[in-house]
Write an enzyme that holds these catalytic residues in place. Structure first.
Site, PDB file in Angstrom:
ATOM      1  CD  GLU A 113      23.515 -11.197   4.886  1.00  0.00           C
ATOM      2  OE1 GLU A 113      23.477  -9.981   5.113  1.00  0.00           O
ATOM      3  OE2 GLU A 113      22.808 -12.030   5.489  1.00  0.00           O
ATOM      4  NE  ARG A 151      -3.268   1.856  -8.932  1.00  0.00           N
ATOM      5  CZ  ARG A 151      -4.531   1.498  -8.810  1.00  0.00           C
ATOM      6  NH1 ARG A 151      -4.855   0.240  -8.875  1.00  0.00           N
ATOM      7  NH2 ARG A 151      -5.477   2.401  -8.600  1.00  0.00           N
ATOM      8  CG  ASP A 166      -4.915   5.473  -7.398  1.00  0.00           C
ATOM      9  OD1 ASP A 166      -6.044   5.055  -7.130  1.00  0.00           O
ATOM     10  OD2 ASP A 166      -4.125   4.898  -8.172  1.00  0.00           O
TER      11      ASP A 166
HETATM   12  N1  SAH Z   1      21.732  -7.911   4.469  1.00  0.00           N
HETATM   13  C1  SAH Z   1      21.221  -6.883   3.614  1.00  0.00           C
HETATM   14  C2  SAH Z   1      19.756  -7.140   3.268  1.00  0.00           C
HETATM   15  C3  SAH Z   1      19.577  -8.316   2.395  1.00  0.00           C
HETATM   16  S1  SAH Z   1      17.897  -8.662   2.118  1.00  0.00           S
HETATM   17  C4  SAH Z   1      21.337  -5.539   4.321  1.00  0.00           C
HETATM   18  O1  SAH Z   1      21.463  -5.534   5.540  1.00  0.00           O
HETATM   19  O2  SAH Z   1      21.305  -4.474   3.665  1.00  0.00           O
HETATM   20  C5  SAH Z   1      17.999  -9.535   0.584  1.00  0.00           C
HETATM   21  C6  SAH Z   1      17.555  -8.784  -0.628  1.00  0.00           C
HETATM   22  O3  SAH Z   1      16.194  -8.421  -0.502  1.00  0.00           O
HETATM   23  C7  SAH Z   1      18.282  -7.475  -0.902  1.00  0.00           C
HETATM   24  O4  SAH Z   1      19.463  -7.655  -1.612  1.00  0.00           O
HETATM   25  C8  SAH Z   1      17.270  -6.712  -1.727  1.00  0.00           C
HETATM   26  O5  SAH Z   1      17.341  -7.055  -3.096  1.00  0.00           O
HETATM   27  C9  SAH Z   1      15.938  -7.206  -1.178  1.00  0.00           C
HETATM   28  N2  SAH Z   1      15.316  -6.275  -0.217  1.00  0.00           N
HETATM   29  C10 SAH Z   1      15.227  -6.413   1.115  1.00  0.00           C
HETATM   30  N3  SAH Z   1      14.566  -5.397   1.686  1.00  0.00           N
HETATM   31  C11 SAH Z   1      14.197  -4.577   0.696  1.00  0.00           C
HETATM   32  C12 SAH Z   1      13.490  -3.342   0.646  1.00  0.00           C
HETATM   33  N4  SAH Z   1      13.039  -2.757   1.759  1.00  0.00           N
HETATM   34  N5  SAH Z   1      13.289  -2.773  -0.561  1.00  0.00           N
HETATM   35  C13 SAH Z   1      13.767  -3.343  -1.694  1.00  0.00           C
HETATM   36  N6  SAH Z   1      14.440  -4.510  -1.711  1.00  0.00           N
HETATM   37  C14 SAH Z   1      14.660  -5.138  -0.534  1.00  0.00           C
END
Ligand code: SAH
Length: 243
Positions: A113, A151, A166
């Protein structure tokens, strides 16, 4: 550039040992320092997460192992601390370019989470998202970020102009590109590209890139400093209702 990464899945970063980025690693254009968070687990069971206070779904990564790992990276080699998070600022080419000028950067990858808010409050300089969707781990987002940054570092791409042309680099989408053969399933490469006339080819490419942006991503045009010629073309297309 030195890129430090804090993760419970170091092996995910093996994927960077492929293609153009692997050459930058070999040639030491970037140095990746991947820190396995589990080495700083709080107990012999290797725990780095616990149930969230107040109850609720999932697990939360604890502050202690993350901060301990962070502090093991020398301060002068740390640079800004980035937490990959869907709640962060959305990554774009401008941001990537500004990161590429840093000497050091440290990326924390969340799982479950996410991480204890106190780490974010005290140790994270920026939260960066790669888009409005949820991944199961920050590692995939970090791989995207590292690839995009690399890049931009001189010496990575064979042709040094390549990243300058790009999509997004000049605010527009890059024009259509074609490879061999000249005719594929009755579809022909535009004649001008076979003409050898570089002036005409450049002019076709500029036109094609503007048209593509106008059709697919018109909102990008709001941030581009347009030439008189481009403005005229856009007015023409708008009046013709070419969509
Ligand atoms: N429950 C959290 C999401 C956790 S996802 C919420 O609702 O906000 C688990 C991990 O994946 C996050 O802590 C983050 O480090 C990564 N993550 C998920 N989606 C992401 C995104 N769109 N961009 C960057 N990191 C992401």
């Amino acid at each position: 550039m030195r890129i430090n990464v804090i993760t419970i899945f170091p092996e995910i970063f093996d994927i960077l040992n492929v293609g153009v980025i692997s050459k930058s690693l070999k040639n030491k254009i970037i140095k990746l320092d991947i820190r396995d968070l589990r080495k700083n687990a709080t107990n012999k069971h290797n725990n780095i997460d616990s149930k969230p206070y107040g109850g609720g779904e999932g697990m939360v990564m604890m502050a202690e192992p993350i901060v301990k790992t962070l502090k093991q990276i020398k301060k002068k080699e740390r640079g800004p601390v980035i937490f990959m998070s869907p709640q962060g600022e959305k990554l774009d080419q401008k941001k990537v370019k500004s990161f590429s000028k840093l000497k050091n950067i440290t990326i924390i990858c969340g799982r479950y989470e996410g991480i204890d808010q106190r780490v974010i409050d005290k140790y994270v300089d920026e939260e960066i998202s790669i888009g409005d969707f949820i991944l199961s781990g920050g590692e995939y987002a970090a791989v995207c970020l590292i690839d995009a940054i690399t890049r931009h570092i001189p010496g990575t791409l064979g042709n040094k102009d390549s990243y300058l042309k790009d999509t997004f680099s000049n605010g527009l989408l890059k024009g259509d590109v074609y490879a061999k053969p000249e005719s594929f399933e009755s579809m022909k490469v535009p004649d001008v590209l076979l003409s050898g006339n570089h002036k005409e080819i450049d002019s076709w490419r500029e036109h094609n890139s503007l048209l593509k942006t106008f059709i697919k991503r018109p909102e990008l045009l709001n941030d581009v400093k347009l030439t008189k010629k481009q403005k005229k073309l856009l007015e023409e297309w708008a009046s013709k209702d070419i969509l």
